[in-house]
Design a protein around this motif. Sequence first.
Motif, PDB file in Angstrom:
ATOM      1  N   THR A 139       0.852  -1.185   0.000  1.00  0.00           N
ATOM      2  CA  THR A 139       0.000   0.000   0.000  1.00  0.00           C
ATOM      3  C   THR A 139       0.887   1.234   0.000  1.00  0.00           C
ATOM      4  O   THR A 139       1.826   1.328   0.792  1.00  0.00           O
ATOM      5  CB  THR A 139      -0.914   0.033   1.240  1.00  0.00           C
ATOM      6  N   ASP A 140       0.593   2.163  -0.900  1.00  0.00           N
ATOM      7  CA  ASP A 140       1.284   3.444  -0.871  1.00  0.00           C
ATOM      8  C   ASP A 140       0.261   4.554  -1.060  1.00  0.00           C
ATOM      9  O   ASP A 140      -0.758   4.375  -1.740  1.00  0.00           O
ATOM     10  CB  ASP A 140       2.390   3.526  -1.926  1.00  0.00           C
ATOM     11  N   ALA A 141       0.540   5.692  -0.450  1.00  0.00           N
ATOM     12  CA  ALA A 141      -0.365   6.836  -0.504  1.00  0.00           C
ATOM     13  C   ALA A 141       0.448   8.102  -0.285  1.00  0.00           C
ATOM     14  O   ALA A 141       1.556   8.068   0.261  1.00  0.00           O
ATOM     15  CB  ALA A 141      -1.461   6.718   0.558  1.00  0.00           C
ATOM     16  N   TYR A 142      -0.111   9.219  -0.726  1.00  0.00           N
ATOM     17  CA  TYR A 142       0.555  10.496  -0.464  1.00  0.00           C
ATOM     18  C   TYR A 142      -0.471  11.622  -0.518  1.00  0.00           C
ATOM     19  O   TYR A 142      -1.546  11.501  -1.106  1.00  0.00           O
ATOM     20  CB  TYR A 142       1.669  10.769  -1.473  1.00  0.00           C
ATOM     21  N   VAL A 143      -0.116  12.735   0.107  1.00  0.00           N
ATOM     22  CA  VAL A 143      -0.852  13.979  -0.025  1.00  0.00           C
ATOM     23  C   VAL A 143       0.187  15.067  -0.227  1.00  0.00           C
ATOM     24  O   VAL A 143       1.222  15.086   0.453  1.00  0.00           O
ATOM     25  CB  VAL A 143      -1.745  14.250   1.211  1.00  0.00           C
TER      26      VAL A 143
END
Length: 346
Positions: free
Chosen positions: A188-192
């Motif tokens: 899982t990868d995510a960014y803001v």
Amino acid sequence: MKFYQPNKGAFKLIYVFLCLFFFKAHGQNDTITLKNQDRLIGEIKQMSKGVLTIETDYSDDDFKVTWVEIQQIISTQDFLVTLKDGRRIKASQISHKDSSDEIILKEEDNNITTINVEDIVFIRSVKKDFISRLDASLSFGFNFTKSKNLKQLTVRSTLGYTANFWSVEGSYNSVRSNQDDSDEIHRTDAYVAFNYFLKKDRFILFSSEFLANTEQQLDLRLTHKLGFGKYFVHTNQMYLGTGGGIAYNNENYFNDADDRKSAELFGMVEVNMFDFENISLLSNLTVYPSLTESGRWRTDFKVDLKYDLPLEFFIKLGITYNYDNQPVQGSAYDDYILQTTFGWEL
């Protein structure tokens, strides 16, 4: 036998996306008057390469009209016009100067600016309500094999908000695999990210990035970045930007004894090629040399190739790769993933 249970985060993501679908405004009535006095009524989506794209209720496909055929645009929405030199102009009315390649922009304070069409990188409608300034996409991929009852679900999503001189964007990507007699494999990868646009195609950036994967025994890697960047190439077909700054990296591993924190520098380069018929490409490379761990450096690389289909559907092929030259004991130096998904965007 194990039954595959999708991540709860994916269900929440679908719920948010459906809410955006029902509440996002589509009712703008923009009027395009052509030089032959014909009129098109609909919603202006964008202008790129001297071609205006307008969405109407009476056609499945968007209309594309060249600027030389347009006499005037009347709209209740505003437009954000990006120029080659990095200027960003908020215009309340746009018209084509007769028998020339010049565009007349009427700004909010009623000032008139005349721009050559070749100097315009992009024109985008900027609506007044919050929901209408959002952009979102959601795509899925699913694989199943009889052998060992293998099931794999891929979810990819983006969400962004564009104001006059700043933008916020984020993404969430997840891959989970289950098969008989094996532990679950996941990544899982995510960014803001927040960008504030300055003059001369410069910008300030702040972002927070999240990564978890079984290959590198990462429960989480949380990286906060603050830096400065510049677009060196900025046209109506592509942009090339670079940036750099400082980062703080917090890592938790399956074995708590391996947890570590570090300060880093970062440098990045990003290429976005768009509006090549129905194909667009986005690629980013970021390198992190550590300031507090001698000799350590990391790198993240990704490339997304998207093919647009009718009715805002698309097919996306993505490759993501990350490398660490000093991994914890028992984990891999690198991890990569290849994703093929089908989705829809607002």
